[in-house]
Design an enzyme around this catalytic site. Structure first.
Site, PDB file in Angstrom:
ATOM      1  N   ASP A  44       0.843  -1.202   0.000  1.00  0.00           N
ATOM      2  CA  ASP A  44       0.000   0.000   0.000  1.00  0.00           C
ATOM      3  C   ASP A  44       0.880   1.255   0.000  1.00  0.00           C
ATOM      4  OD1 ASP A  44       0.858  -0.239   2.615  1.00  0.00           O
ATOM      5  OD2 ASP A  44      -1.109   0.089   3.531  1.00  0.00           O
ATOM      6  N   SER A  45       2.207   1.048   0.020  1.00  0.00           N
ATOM      7  CA  SER A  45       3.154   2.150  -0.188  1.00  0.00           C
ATOM      8  C   SER A  45       2.910   2.799  -1.546  1.00  0.00           C
ATOM      9  CB  SER A  45       4.595   1.646  -0.088  1.00  0.00           C
ATOM     10  OG  SER A  45       4.797   0.529  -0.942  1.00  0.00           O
ATOM     11  N   ASP A  83      -1.187  -6.181  -0.428  1.00  0.00           N
ATOM     12  CA  ASP A  83      -1.301  -5.540   0.883  1.00  0.00           C
ATOM     13  C   ASP A  83      -2.744  -5.116   1.139  1.00  0.00           C
ATOM     14  OD1 ASP A  83       0.229  -4.852   3.042  1.00  0.00           O
ATOM     15  OD2 ASP A  83       1.173  -3.105   2.111  1.00  0.00           O
ATOM     16  N   GLU A 114      -1.052  -5.671   8.552  1.00  0.00           N
ATOM     17  CA  GLU A 114      -0.178  -5.116   9.588  1.00  0.00           C
ATOM     18  C   GLU A 114      -0.742  -5.423  10.974  1.00  0.00           C
ATOM     19  OE1 GLU A 114       0.646  -0.938   9.035  1.00  0.00           O
ATOM     20  OE2 GLU A 114       1.261  -1.239   6.945  1.00  0.00           O
ATOM     21  N   GLU A 181       9.407  -4.731  10.197  1.00  0.00           N
ATOM     22  CA  GLU A 181       9.867  -3.420   9.707  1.00  0.00           C
ATOM     23  C   GLU A 181      10.346  -2.527  10.847  1.00  0.00           C
ATOM     24  OE1 GLU A 181       7.084  -1.366   7.147  1.00  0.00           O
ATOM     25  OE2 GLU A 181       8.390   0.398   7.019  1.00  0.00           O
TER      26      GLU A 181
END
Ligand code: KIV
Length: 263
Positions: A44-45, A83, A114, A181
Site C-alpha cells: 500500500d506504499s 497488501d 499489519e 519493519e
C-alpha cells in the site's frame, strides 16, 4: 522459465537461503523485477510512491486490486502479495470479505496485514477460510497518524517482549511468513530465531530470513527522503531527468526525430 514460489517452497527457505522481496505496482516494473526476486509485494506504499500521498492510509481495496492485477499480468511466474489497506481488516468479517474480494478479483497468492498479537484472531480467521496470510510486525506504516510518526521499534524491554509475542502470535495464527519493519537488528535476529516461518526484514538488519525494499527507494526514483535502511542500487531520478532533458533538447533543436525514426 522462472519457477514460481509457493507457500511451501517459501517456508522451506528458512535457514537455507535468504528470500528476496521487492515491491512493484505495475506490469512494466513487475516484469523487470521478476527474474531476480522470490516474491513481489504490491504494497500500500503505492499510495505514496505512485499516488503521491503523504502516507498509506487513504489507499483503497479497489486500488490494491487494480495494481495487483497489473503486477500479476507483468510477472506471471511470481508469487504476488497484495497488501490490505488501512481499515479493510478492522474485524474478522470485514477482513474475510475484503480478502475474498482480493482473491476473487486478482490472481494474488496471499494478502498481507499489519499487526501482531492484536490481529492474531483476524489472521486465524483468514487462514481458516482459505486465505494465505503474510504478517507485518514492528513499525506499522498504517499507524503513522495514531503514533505521531514512523517509530523504530524494539528500543525498550517492553517493546522487545511485545515484538516477540507479536511474532509468535502471527505464526500461531497461521501466517506462512511475516515482514518485520523498523526494528533494532538484535531483536529482529532474536525474533527470526524464535519462529519457524520466514521473517523478511525492512530496516531490521541482516540477521533475518530475507529482505524487502520499496522499488522506488532502492532504484533511487524517490528523491524527497531516503530512510537509513535503504541502499540505492541505481540513481534512477538522475538517469530519468537526464534522459528527458536530452529528449527535450533534441526536440527543441530538431535533432530528433532523425531519418531512422521516421516512416
Ligand atoms: O507497503 C509496503 O510497501 C510495505 C513494505 C514497506 C514492506 O508494506
Amino acid at each position: 522459465m522462472i519457477k514460481k514460489m509457493t507457500i511451501t517452497s517459501i517456508k522451506k527457505t528458512k535457514g537455507v537461503r535468504p528470500l528476496v522481496m521487492i515491491t512493484a505496482y505495475d506490469a512494466l516494473f513487475a516484469r523487470l523485477v521478476e527474474p531476480s526476486s522470490d516474491m513481489i509485494l504490491v504494497g500500500d506504499s503505492l499510495n505514496m510512491t505512485f499516488a503521491g500521498k503523504d502516507d498509506t492510509l487513504s489507499s483503497t481495496i479497489e486500488q490494491m486490486i487494480y495494481h495487483t492485477n497489473a503486477v500479476c499480468m507483468g510477472a506471471k511466474n511470481s508469487f504476488v502479495i497484495c497488501d490490505m489497506p488501512f481499515g479493510t481488516y478492522i474485524n474478522k468479517n470485514t477482513a474475510l470479505l475484503n480478502a475474498i474480494k482480493v482473491f476473487q478479483e486478482t490472481p494474488a497468492d496471499c494478502i498481507k496485514i499489519e499487526g501482531g498479537e492484536d490481529k492474531a484472531e483476524i489472521i486465524k480467521h483468514l487462514c481458516d477460510n482459505g486465505i494465505a496470510v503474510c504478517g507485518h510486525i514492528g513499525l506499522l506504516p498504517q499507524a503513522v497518524r495514531s503514533e505521531g510518526g514512523y517509530k523504530v521499534k524494539g528500543k525498550t524491554d517492553e517493546e522487545q517482549l511485545q515484538l516477540i509475542k507479536d511474532a509468535k502470535a502471527v505464526e500461531n495464527a497461521g501466517a506462512f511468513c511475516m515482514v518485520i519493519e523498523g526494528v533494532k537488528a538484535e531483536i529482529a535476529a532474536e525474533i527470526t530465531k524464535c519462529v519457524d516461518i520466514p521473517v523478511i526484514g525492512i530496516g531490521a538488519g541482516a540477521d533475518v530470513d530475507g529482505q524487502v525494499l520499496v522499488f522506488s527507494d532502492m532504484l533511487g526514483f524517490y528523491e524527497e527522503f531516503t530512510p537509513k535502511f535503504v541502499k540505492k542500487y541505481l540513481d534512477g531520478a538522475t538517469l530519468v531527468k537526464d534522459a528527458v532533458k536530452n529528449y527535450a533538447d533534441e526536440v527543441s533543436t530538431k535533432t530528433f526525430p532523425k531519418k531512422e525514426h521516421t516512416y
